[in-house]
Enzyme design. Structure first.
Site, PDB file in Angstrom:
ATOM      1  N   CYS A   2     -24.092  19.327  -8.629  1.00  0.00           N
ATOM      2  CA  CYS A   2     -25.359  18.637  -8.659  1.00  0.00           C
ATOM      3  C   CYS A   2     -25.602  17.939  -7.334  1.00  0.00           C
ATOM      4  CB  CYS A   2     -25.346  17.594  -9.779  1.00  0.00           C
ATOM      5  SG  CYS A   2     -24.048  16.371  -9.543  1.00  0.00           S
ATOM      6  N   ARG A  49     -28.957  17.497 -12.055  1.00  0.00           N
ATOM      7  CA  ARG A  49     -27.870  18.204 -12.732  1.00  0.00           C
ATOM      8  C   ARG A  49     -28.053  19.717 -12.738  1.00  0.00           C
ATOM      9  NH1 ARG A  49     -25.731  18.125 -19.078  1.00  0.00           N
ATOM     10  NH2 ARG A  49     -23.731  19.133 -18.585  1.00  0.00           N
ATOM     11  N   LEU A  50     -26.990  20.396 -12.337  1.00  0.00           N
ATOM     12  CA  LEU A  50     -26.828  21.818 -12.581  1.00  0.00           C
ATOM     13  C   LEU A  50     -25.786  21.931 -13.682  1.00  0.00           C
ATOM     14  CD1 LEU A  50     -27.296  24.808 -11.865  1.00  0.00           C
ATOM     15  CD2 LEU A  50     -25.505  24.590 -10.127  1.00  0.00           C
ATOM     16  N   ASN A  74     -20.674  14.744  -8.568  1.00  0.00           N
ATOM     17  CA  ASN A  74     -21.013  16.072  -8.076  1.00  0.00           C
ATOM     18  C   ASN A  74     -19.722  16.868  -7.943  1.00  0.00           C
ATOM     19  OD1 ASN A  74     -21.976  18.341  -6.717  1.00  0.00           O
ATOM     20  ND2 ASN A  74     -22.058  17.315  -4.733  1.00  0.00           N
ATOM     21  N   GLY A  75     -19.651  18.037  -8.596  1.00  0.00           N
ATOM     22  CA  GLY A  75     -18.476  18.881  -8.450  1.00  0.00           C
ATOM     23  C   GLY A  75     -17.860  19.267  -9.774  1.00  0.00           C
ATOM     24  N   GLU A  76     -16.587  19.595  -9.723  1.00  0.00           N
ATOM     25  CA  GLU A  76     -15.827  19.994 -10.916  1.00  0.00           C
ATOM     26  C   GLU A  76     -14.397  19.470 -10.811  1.00  0.00           C
ATOM     27  OE1 GLU A  76     -17.258  21.441 -13.368  1.00  0.00           O
ATOM     28  OE2 GLU A  76     -19.045  22.380 -12.499  1.00  0.00           O
ATOM     29  N   ASP A  99     -16.177  17.103 -17.912  1.00  0.00           N
ATOM     30  CA  ASP A  99     -15.207  16.479 -17.016  1.00  0.00           C
ATOM     31  C   ASP A  99     -15.720  15.139 -16.493  1.00  0.00           C
ATOM     32  OD1 ASP A  99     -17.192  17.840 -15.649  1.00  0.00           O
ATOM     33  OD2 ASP A  99     -15.891  18.642 -14.085  1.00  0.00           O
TER      34      ASP A  99
END
Length: 615
Positions: A2, A49-50, A74-76, A99
């Site tokens: 995101c 948000r994606l 932002n990220g994983e 997460d």
């Protein structure tokens, strides 16, 4: 994945929305923002948000965890399930399967040390309500961006500098950043294009006290650039351990609640990733590559060979200059800082068409840095032999050799004139061309020189460390993040798993580069999946036929954008010299497309950011 935004500066609701809308392409699924009033202070958090994991609106951000912490992320976090299981046993409760929530619980359990538990790519900020502070971090290798502005009790952050820039009245363009761009092709961390905005360095965390404005930044991870951690097992043992690490790194990156595919160029790194992804999937993996209809630029046949062997659902994306021109003209909107890696254009094309079928794409980035794959490692290995000649004699030989008409001999002559191989490598990477004022850049300003100059490692390992801390971060990660986010596609890189990086750095050099065999151990893992014969060819880069396009289809565009008068408006550039180089290129007397592209991008950015002082 995101775009994140936050501020202690008071903005109106419409201004906050403008800032989020500027980078809405990073996360088109949901735009959210909240304004918190606490302890006589105002905090704004925003998020584009994606949706990748837990698509339910319950995981939208800004996210509030048990009224104790707020977060934008932002990220994983690839190992979030393991962390969640541990935290669950410690009494933490969860209401989502994301997460994001795990980061919050980990912060409450471990405090600022929570970052040591995360395996992923990330940039996040937590607002700790009770302590009235921000806590944030950026991932170890710098895959996710983090820009911030700090002055007194004012603190503003974002995934891209353009969001901070909007409605901000006190920014100035950095001449030093422009000089760095002209030198490196990108703007090195921790600088940004604006004097007042910085980037958080990879592997760093920060805390910001809202009441006092005190900002503390601390490194929490680094590579072992001194070489104190060494692998002592056999080559076969190293290959087995690397294979297991890579299998797990790929497997955890295949998890998503949306379709996942693989970028497949047909090279060693992407082919290995594709092979391991195919092994971990029950259904056919979708793979994607780009094809240019220009001689010498079509590598798609090799990708097809690998795809046929692995049985993937392969998609070849064809590109011509019309589509490329459209991306060039809008380049500044997505990259929003000067950035000269021309492979960003095919990367954007790849992302644009890949997103039509998947939302996550696995890539092979960082294989060359970790396993000594670049051509330049080979030439510095060979050229280092000249450094055994005493320096005074080398200077004399250099002068004599430079008189020879042979171009190769002139290169050798220039090589021998340097005092050390470190200087040779640094100068080749810095690209200090004659179009830049000689006094415009001090290399000691670059914080990562220690990885090349101040270590006892051998030449190849020093160069590898330096590239991992500079080129990979400033160039590769910037290119991939902006190119994929431009089309709301998430890119994941198993070879940037910090476990893989640490293991690669511990290996003896000969495991990675022996004789003329570069990326030796990585190739041997690959050959367990794909026949060696497919890769018996020279290494190819990910490039676009700008050399030809600039002389033909894009010639008028170049001459209009970089005419002699417009060149005078570009700081630090010698207009007459550049005009000469452009004319040489157009006549076919030289290949100066790199210089042309660099200045096209800088001119475009300056045209779209008029009104700022340059200091």
């Amino acid at each position: 994945m995101c775009g994140i935004y936050g501020s202690t500066v008071i903005y109106s609701e419409s201004e906050i929305k403008d800032k989020l809308s500027r980078t809405s392409f990073r996360g088109p699924d949901q735009m959210g923002w909240e304004v918190y009033e606490h302890n006589n202070q105002t905090v704004s958090f925003g998020h584009n948000r994606l949706s990748i994991i837990d698509l339910d609106p319950r995981s939208n951000q800004p996210f509030n965890y048990q009224n104790q912490v707020k977060i934008v992320f932002n990220g994983e976090i690839y190992n979030f399930k393991d962390i969640k299981d541990t935290l669950d046993k410690k009494g933490h409760s969860f209401s989502t399967s994301s997460d994001t929530e795990v980061i919050c619980a980990a912060y409450l359990e471990y405090g600022e040390d929570c970052v040591h538990h995360f395996n992923g790519m990330f940039a996040f900020v937590i607002y700790d309500v009770a302590k009235n502070k921000f806590f944030g971090a950026r991932d170890r290798l710098g895959q996710k961006p983090f820009f911030y502005y700090h002055k007194g009790t004012d603190f503003e952050f974002s995934s891209q500098v353009s969001s901070i820039q909007l409605h901000h009245k006190s920014l100035s363009i950095s001449e030093n950043a422009i000089s760095s761009y002209l030198t490196w092709g990108a703007i090195p961390d921790p600088m940004s294009i604006f004097n007042e905005v910085k980037k958080l360095l990879p592997g760093h965390k920060f805390s910001f006290k809202l009441d006092s404005g005190e900002l503390n930044i601390e490194k929490y991870w680094d590579i072992d650039y001194k070489g104190t951690t060494l692998f002592t097992g056999s080559y076969d043992e190293a290959k087995s351990e690397l294979k297991n690490l890579l299998l797990d790194a790929v497997k955890v990156r295949m998890f998503a609640d949306v379709p996942v595919g693989v970028f497949l160029s047909g090279g060693v790194d992407s082919s290995l990733v594709a092979a391991m992804a195919a092994k971990s999937m029950d259904s056919d993996v979708k793979t994607f590559s780009v094809k240019f209809n220009s001689k010498g630029f079509d590598e798609s046949v090799y990708a097809q060979q690998v795809a046929d062997h692995l049985g993937t659902d392969h998609n070849i994306i064809e590109c011509d200059y019309n589509e490329g021109l459209d991306l060039i003209e809008n380049f500044h909107h997505y990259y929003d800082e000067p950035f000269d890696d021309s492979s960003a254009i095919p990367s954007m094309l790849l992302a644009k068409h890949t997103k039509k079928q998947v939302t996550v794409a696995i890539s092979g980035d960082a294989g060359d840095e970790n396993f000594l794959g670049y051509h330049r490692y080979n030439w510095i290995k060979q050229g280092n032999q000249f450094m055994k000649i005493p320096y005074p004699l080398r200077v004399l030989l250099s002068k004599l050799t430079n008189l020879a008409p042979n171009y190769r001999l002139k290169i050798i002559a220039n090589f021998m004139a340097y005092k050390s191989i470190n200087d040779v490598y640094l100068d080749s990477k810095m690209n200090r061309l004659s179009h830049v004022r000689k006094d415009s850049f001090n290399p000691e300003d670059v914080y990562d020189l220690k990885y090349l100059l101040h270590t006892n490692k051998n030449l190849l390992e020093r160069a590898s460390d330096f590239d991992l801390k500079t080129y990979l971060n400033w160039d590769i990660n910037t290119k991939v993040d902006r190119a994929t986010m431009a089309y709301s596609l998430e890119a994941r890189s198993p070879l940037m798993d910090y476990r893989v990086v640490e293991f690669a750095k511990s290996l003896p050099t000969e495991f990675k580069f022996k004789g003329k065999n570069q990326k030796r151990i990585l190739k041997d893992v690959l050959y367990d999946y794909v026949p060696k014969e497919i890769f018996d060819r020279p290494k190819a880069g990910f490039s676009i036929p700008f050399k030809v396009w600039f002389r033909n289809e894009l010639k008028d565009y170049v001459l209009e954008e970089l005419n002699p008068n417009s060149l005078k408006d570009i700081p630090l550039v010698k207009a007459d010299y550049v005009t000469q180089k452009i004319n040489e290129h157009m006549k076919g007397n030289a290949n100066n497309y790199g210089l042309i592209w660099k200045l096209l991008i800088l001119k475009q950015w300056l045209n779209n950011n008029k009104g700022y002082d340059i200091k």
